[in-house]
Scaffold this motif. Structure first.
Motif, PDB file in Angstrom:
ATOM      1  N   ASP A  32      31.898  46.970  21.249  1.00 12.48           N
ATOM      2  CA  ASP A  32      31.076  48.148  21.003  1.00 12.48           C
ATOM      3  C   ASP A  32      31.876  49.059  20.065  1.00 12.48           C
ATOM      4  O   ASP A  32      32.617  49.939  20.511  1.00 12.48           O
ATOM      5  N   LEU A  33      31.715  48.844  18.758  1.00 11.97           N
ATOM      6  CA  LEU A  33      32.502  49.589  17.791  1.00 11.97           C
ATOM      7  C   LEU A  33      31.966  50.995  17.556  1.00 11.97           C
ATOM      8  O   LEU A  33      32.503  51.737  16.729  1.00 11.97           O
ATOM      9  N   LYS A  34      30.909  51.375  18.305  1.00 14.95           N
ATOM     10  CA  LYS A  34      30.462  52.768  18.269  1.00 14.95           C
ATOM     11  C   LYS A  34      31.216  53.608  19.294  1.00 14.95           C
ATOM     12  O   LYS A  34      31.163  54.830  19.268  1.00 14.95           O
ATOM     13  N   ASP A  35      31.896  52.918  20.204  1.00 11.82           N
ATOM     14  CA  ASP A  35      32.727  53.587  21.200  1.00 11.82           C
ATOM     15  C   ASP A  35      34.084  53.896  20.550  1.00 11.82           C
ATOM     16  O   ASP A  35      34.888  52.994  20.301  1.00 11.82           O
ATOM     17  N   VAL A  36      34.318  55.171  20.288  1.00 10.03           N
ATOM     18  CA  VAL A  36      35.528  55.570  19.557  1.00 10.03           C
ATOM     19  C   VAL A  36      36.791  55.136  20.288  1.00 10.03           C
ATOM     20  O   VAL A  36      37.742  54.644  19.672  1.00 10.03           O
ATOM     21  N   MET A  37      36.831  55.302  21.603  1.00  9.28           N
ATOM     22  CA  MET A  37      38.030  54.968  22.356  1.00  9.28           C
ATOM     23  C   MET A  37      38.300  53.468  22.327  1.00  9.28           C
ATOM     24  O   MET A  37      39.451  53.038  22.203  1.00  9.28           O
ATOM     25  N   GLN A  38      37.227  52.665  22.459  1.00 13.64           N
ATOM     26  CA  GLN A  38      37.415  51.214  22.402  1.00 13.64           C
ATOM     27  C   GLN A  38      37.892  50.796  21.006  1.00 13.64           C
ATOM     28  O   GLN A  38      38.779  49.940  20.870  1.00 13.64           O
ATOM     29  N   LYS A  39      37.314  51.401  19.997  1.00 14.83           N
ATOM     30  CA  LYS A  39      37.697  51.070  18.625  1.00 14.83           C
ATOM     31  C   LYS A  39      39.164  51.452  18.361  1.00 14.83           C
ATOM     32  O   LYS A  39      39.914  50.706  17.744  1.00 14.83           O
ATOM     33  N   GLU A  65      48.624  42.691  27.592  1.00  9.82           N
ATOM     34  CA  GLU A  65      48.062  41.835  26.546  1.00  9.82           C
ATOM     35  C   GLU A  65      46.575  42.141  26.446  1.00  9.82           C
ATOM     36  O   GLU A  65      45.877  42.229  27.465  1.00  9.82           O
ATOM     37  N   SER A  66      46.074  42.301  25.259  1.00 10.53           N
ATOM     38  CA  SER A  66      44.659  42.593  25.051  1.00 10.53           C
ATOM     39  C   SER A  66      43.808  41.348  25.275  1.00 10.53           C
ATOM     40  O   SER A  66      44.010  40.325  24.612  1.00 10.53           O
ATOM     41  N   GLU A  67      42.858  41.444  26.210  1.00 14.16           N
ATOM     42  CA  GLU A  67      41.958  40.311  26.455  1.00 14.16           C
ATOM     43  C   GLU A  67      41.092  40.042  25.236  1.00 14.16           C
ATOM     44  O   GLU A  67      40.778  38.885  24.920  1.00 14.16           O
ATOM     45  N   HIS A  68      40.672  41.104  24.557  1.00 21.41           N
ATOM     46  CA  HIS A  68      39.851  40.929  23.357  1.00 21.41           C
ATOM     47  C   HIS A  68      40.590  40.104  22.300  1.00 21.41           C
ATOM     48  O   HIS A  68      40.030  39.184  21.711  1.00 21.41           O
ATOM     49  N   LEU A  69      41.867  40.444  22.082  1.00 21.34           N
ATOM     50  CA  LEU A  69      42.634  39.732  21.057  1.00 21.34           C
ATOM     51  C   LEU A  69      42.858  38.275  21.440  1.00 21.34           C
ATOM     52  O   LEU A  69      42.849  37.384  20.581  1.00 21.34           O
ATOM     53  N   LEU A 100      39.494  41.757  11.243  1.00 17.89           N
ATOM     54  CA  LEU A 100      39.077  42.830  12.144  1.00 17.89           C
ATOM     55  C   LEU A 100      39.944  44.075  11.954  1.00 17.89           C
ATOM     56  O   LEU A 100      39.427  45.198  11.954  1.00 17.89           O
ATOM     57  N   GLU A 101      41.245  43.888  11.770  1.00 16.73           N
ATOM     58  CA  GLU A 101      42.131  45.032  11.567  1.00 16.73           C
ATOM     59  C   GLU A 101      41.758  45.788  10.295  1.00 16.73           C
ATOM     60  O   GLU A 101      41.628  47.022  10.301  1.00 16.73           O
ATOM     61  N   ILE A 102      41.582  45.069   9.200  1.00 19.60           N
ATOM     62  CA  ILE A 102      41.236  45.717   7.926  1.00 19.60           C
ATOM     63  C   ILE A 102      39.835  46.340   8.012  1.00 19.60           C
ATOM     64  O   ILE A 102      39.587  47.421   7.466  1.00 19.60           O
ATOM     65  N   TYR A 103      38.949  45.685   8.737  1.00 18.53           N
ATOM     66  CA  TYR A 103      37.578  46.189   8.928  1.00 18.53           C
ATOM     67  C   TYR A 103      37.602  47.537   9.665  1.00 18.53           C
ATOM     68  O   TYR A 103      36.918  48.497   9.273  1.00 18.53           O
ATOM     69  N   LEU A 104      38.405  47.644  10.702  1.00 13.80           N
ATOM     70  CA  LEU A 104      38.526  48.898  11.450  1.00 13.80           C
ATOM     71  C   LEU A 104      39.189  49.987  10.601  1.00 13.80           C
ATOM     72  O   LEU A 104      38.798  51.151  10.640  1.00 13.80           O
ATOM     73  N   LEU A 105      40.210  49.593   9.826  1.00 11.36           N
ATOM     74  CA  LEU A 105      40.903  50.558   8.981  1.00 11.36           C
ATOM     75  C   LEU A 105      40.010  51.085   7.858  1.00 11.36           C
ATOM     76  O   LEU A 105      40.265  52.170   7.318  1.00 11.36           O
ATOM     77  N   HIS A 106      38.972  50.311   7.516  1.00  9.51           N
ATOM     78  CA  HIS A 106      38.029  50.752   6.477  1.00  9.51           C
ATOM     79  C   HIS A 106      36.715  51.250   7.100  1.00  9.51           C
ATOM     80  O   HIS A 106      35.643  51.134   6.505  1.00  9.51           O
ATOM     81  N   ASN A 107      36.873  51.805   8.323  1.00  8.16           N
ATOM     82  CA  ASN A 107      35.752  52.472   8.990  1.00  8.16           C
ATOM     83  C   ASN A 107      34.543  51.557   9.172  1.00  8.16           C
ATOM     84  O   ASN A 107      33.386  51.983   9.054  1.00  8.16           O
ATOM     85  N   CYS A 108      34.816  50.287   9.445  1.00 15.78           N
ATOM     86  CA  CYS A 108      33.781  49.287   9.744  1.00 15.78           C
ATOM     87  C   CYS A 108      32.773  49.127   8.593  1.00 15.78           C
ATOM     88  O   CYS A 108      31.568  48.956   8.825  1.00 15.78           O
ATOM     89  N   LYS A 109      33.296  49.167   7.374  1.00 17.50           N
ATOM     90  CA  LYS A 109      32.442  48.970   6.196  1.00 17.50           C
ATOM     91  C   LYS A 109      32.780  47.631   5.549  1.00 17.50           C
ATOM     92  O   LYS A 109      33.949  47.326   5.295  1.00 17.50           O
ATOM     93  N   ILE A 110      31.733  46.844   5.272  1.00 19.59           N
ATOM     94  CA  ILE A 110      31.914  45.470   4.804  1.00 19.59           C
ATOM     95  C   ILE A 110      32.532  45.402   3.411  1.00 19.59           C
ATOM     96  O   ILE A 110      33.517  44.689   3.187  1.00 19.59           O
ATOM     97  N   LYS A 111      31.964  46.123   2.449  1.00 24.22           N
ATOM     98  CA  LYS A 111      32.411  45.983   1.059  1.00 24.22           C
ATOM     99  C   LYS A 111      33.872  46.394   0.845  1.00 24.22           C
ATOM    100  O   LYS A 111      34.634  45.648   0.211  1.00 24.22           O
ATOM    101  N   PRO A 112      34.289  47.561   1.353  1.00 22.94           N
ATOM    102  CA  PRO A 112      35.709  47.912   1.194  1.00 22.94           C
ATOM    103  C   PRO A 112      36.648  46.905   1.865  1.00 22.94           C
ATOM    104  O   PRO A 112      37.728  46.615   1.351  1.00 22.94           O
ATOM    105  N   THR A 113      36.203  46.370   3.017  1.00 18.67           N
ATOM    106  CA  THR A 113      37.016  45.369   3.713  1.00 18.67           C
ATOM    107  C   THR A 113      37.156  44.113   2.871  1.00 18.67           C
ATOM    108  O   THR A 113      38.254  43.555   2.727  1.00 18.67           O
ATOM    109  N   ALA A 114      36.037  43.665   2.297  1.00 19.08           N
ATOM    110  CA  ALA A 114      36.049  42.469   1.447  1.00 19.08           C
ATOM    111  C   ALA A 114      36.952  42.674   0.239  1.00 19.08           C
ATOM    112  O   ALA A 114      37.715  41.774  -0.154  1.00 19.08           O
ATOM    113  N   SER A 115      36.887  43.869  -0.332  1.00 20.31           N
ATOM    114  CA  SER A 115      37.729  44.173  -1.497  1.00 20.31           C
ATOM    115  C   SER A 115      39.203  44.134  -1.124  1.00 20.31           C
ATOM    116  O   SER A 115      40.027  43.596  -1.867  1.00 20.31           O
ATOM    117  N   ALA A 116      39.555  44.691   0.036  1.00 20.48           N
ATOM    118  CA  ALA A 116      40.950  44.713   0.482  1.00 20.48           C
ATOM    119  C   ALA A 116      41.481  43.317   0.793  1.00 20.48           C
ATOM    120  O   ALA A 116      42.667  43.033   0.604  1.00 20.48           O
TER     121      ALA A 116
END
Length: 406
Positions: A386-393, A326-330, A348-364
């Motif tokens: 730390d969303l700059k950490d590729v593995m964590q993301k 189970e993910s502790e973060h979740l 958060l899921e849609i935000y990650l799928l849109h490469n951590c960009k606010i506007k595309p996430t809001a639109s989706a």
């Protein structure tokens, strides 16, 4: 009365239609209940209108004719009217005025008899005559269909064997095809459809919808039910045959029909193959699309080739379950959303799928960018991601996409 008796004395459908066309001096066409051409003739060859010519060439209704007849209510009348009725001219599909009547046998519609009008309409006695002979023609169609049904049953048995792994080699499968009289397509893809809620009758109806749609196309195909899954084999005689486009079209027709019945269909399309034994592989790929869509609870591409990482989600979810992961973060994020709306997790899921960009996430998400920014800040304060950490993301995205959903 003499013509009526002559018709009844003939037990060959082609001979009956030849006689009618000669005596009525009009083009006559007979089709089966699934709109496949069975017999035709004209006293004068030039009397065939454009719609007649197209039907004769393709051996069945073309798609424009089918769609126009649906919109005009002709298809509904064919299935519900007992007496002959007039179909007015439709210049947009090259159709002249016709009289049509259903050909029945034992109360079941076996096909349709079309009389194209040349000059004046048939007199009342001619329409009565057409109705009277329709039952004899219905019996002749029944005899034809009875023979055809035996072959369809053989094809059904063959494809059931294929998808139940009865054939272990290409040679075995090809011998099986010869044994059952099945012509294998040179290229094929398999589509799959499943109802969200189990309904055997509706699944059977969807099979008929798919079969009717495919009968308007000159392709090698077969539709069968295996368990709770509708499998659709779509074939062609060359590599560039529009198999994928046809698959999407048939799936859309199935979904539209199910929607009218207040039901939902999950569907997928496997890759295109050439080796006959890969029928099973393509079918399994189509089912993978359905499983991935159900696991993620969000729309995915119909095609297996476009699933990308999603094709592995079920295996990852099964492994997580096996290990009790189970993910502790979740868990922390879920605790911030006590009302069970899951807005933060979804954002958060849609935000990650849109490469951590606010506007595309809001639109989706159909929300204001400030709303997305506020939610992401909430998450960051609680979890310190730390969303700059590729593995964590990447791990976080996998956890989100495979999380249990109520």
């Amino acid at each position: 009365m003499e013509l009526f008796n002559r018709v009844l004395s003939i037990n060959d459908l082609d001979a009956v239609i030849d006689l009618l066309s000669f005596e009525l001096e009009r083009p006559v066409i007979v089709e089966s209940a699934d709109y496949t051409l069975l017999a035709y003739n004209s006293h004068y060859i030039q009397h065939f209108d454009e719609a007649n010519q197209q039907t004769i060439f393709t051996k069945k209704w073309t798609l424009p004719i089918y769609e126009t007849f649906i919109e005009a209510g002709v298809v509904n009348k064919l299935k519900t009217y007992d007496r002959p009725f007039v179909v007015e001219a439709m210049p947009e599909i090259g159709l002249n005025t016709r009289i049509v009547v259903s050909a029945k046998h034992n109360g079941r519609v076996m096909g349709y008899i079309w009389i194209q009008q040349i000059g004046e309409l048939l007199p009342v006695e001619g329409i009565d005559f057409l109705y009277d002979i329709s039952f004899h023609i219905g019996k002749l169609i029944y005899d034809i269909q009875k023979s055809k049904l035996k072959q369809e049953e053989k094809e059904e048995q063959f494809y059931q064997y294929v998808f139940n792994r009865h054939y272990l080699s290409t040679t075995d499968l090809e011998w099986g095809a010869k044994e059952y009289g099945v012509q294998l397509p040179e290229y094929f893809a398999v589509a799959a459809a499943e109802l969200t809620a189990k309904d055997e009758k509706l699944l059977y109806d969807l099979q008929q919808v798919a079969q009717t749609s495919l009968q308007l196309e000159d392709k090698l195909h077969h539709v069968l039910i295996q368990g709770e899954t509708l499998l659709i084999v779509l074939g062609g005689k060359k590599a560039d045959a529009p198999i994928e486009a046809l698959a999407r079209e048939v799936i859309q027709r199935i979904k539209d029909y199910a929607k009218d019945k207040a039901a939902t269909v999950s569907s997928g399309i496997g890759d295109m193959f050439k080796e006959p034994l890969d029928l099973l592989k393509s079918a399994n790929q189509a089912k993978e699309v359905i499983q991935a869509a159900r696991l993620t609870h969000r729309p995915l591409s119909l095609h297996y080739k476009d699933l990308h990482i999603c094709r592995y989600l079920q295996a990852i979810a099964d492994k997580n379950s096996e290990l009790g992961y189970e993910s502790e973060h979740l868990e922390k994020i879920r605790s911030l959303d006590p009302n069970g709306k899951k807005d933060l997790l979804k954002t958060l899921e849609i935000y990650l799928l849109h490469n951590c960009k606010i506007k595309p996430t809001a639109s989706a998400l159909f929300v204001h960018p400030n709303t997305v920014n506020y939610r992401i800040n909430q998450i960051n304060e609680a979890v310190e991601l730390d969303l700059k950490d590729v593995m964590q993301k990447f791990q976080l995205l996998l956890d989100l996409m495979t999380r249990s959903r109520e």
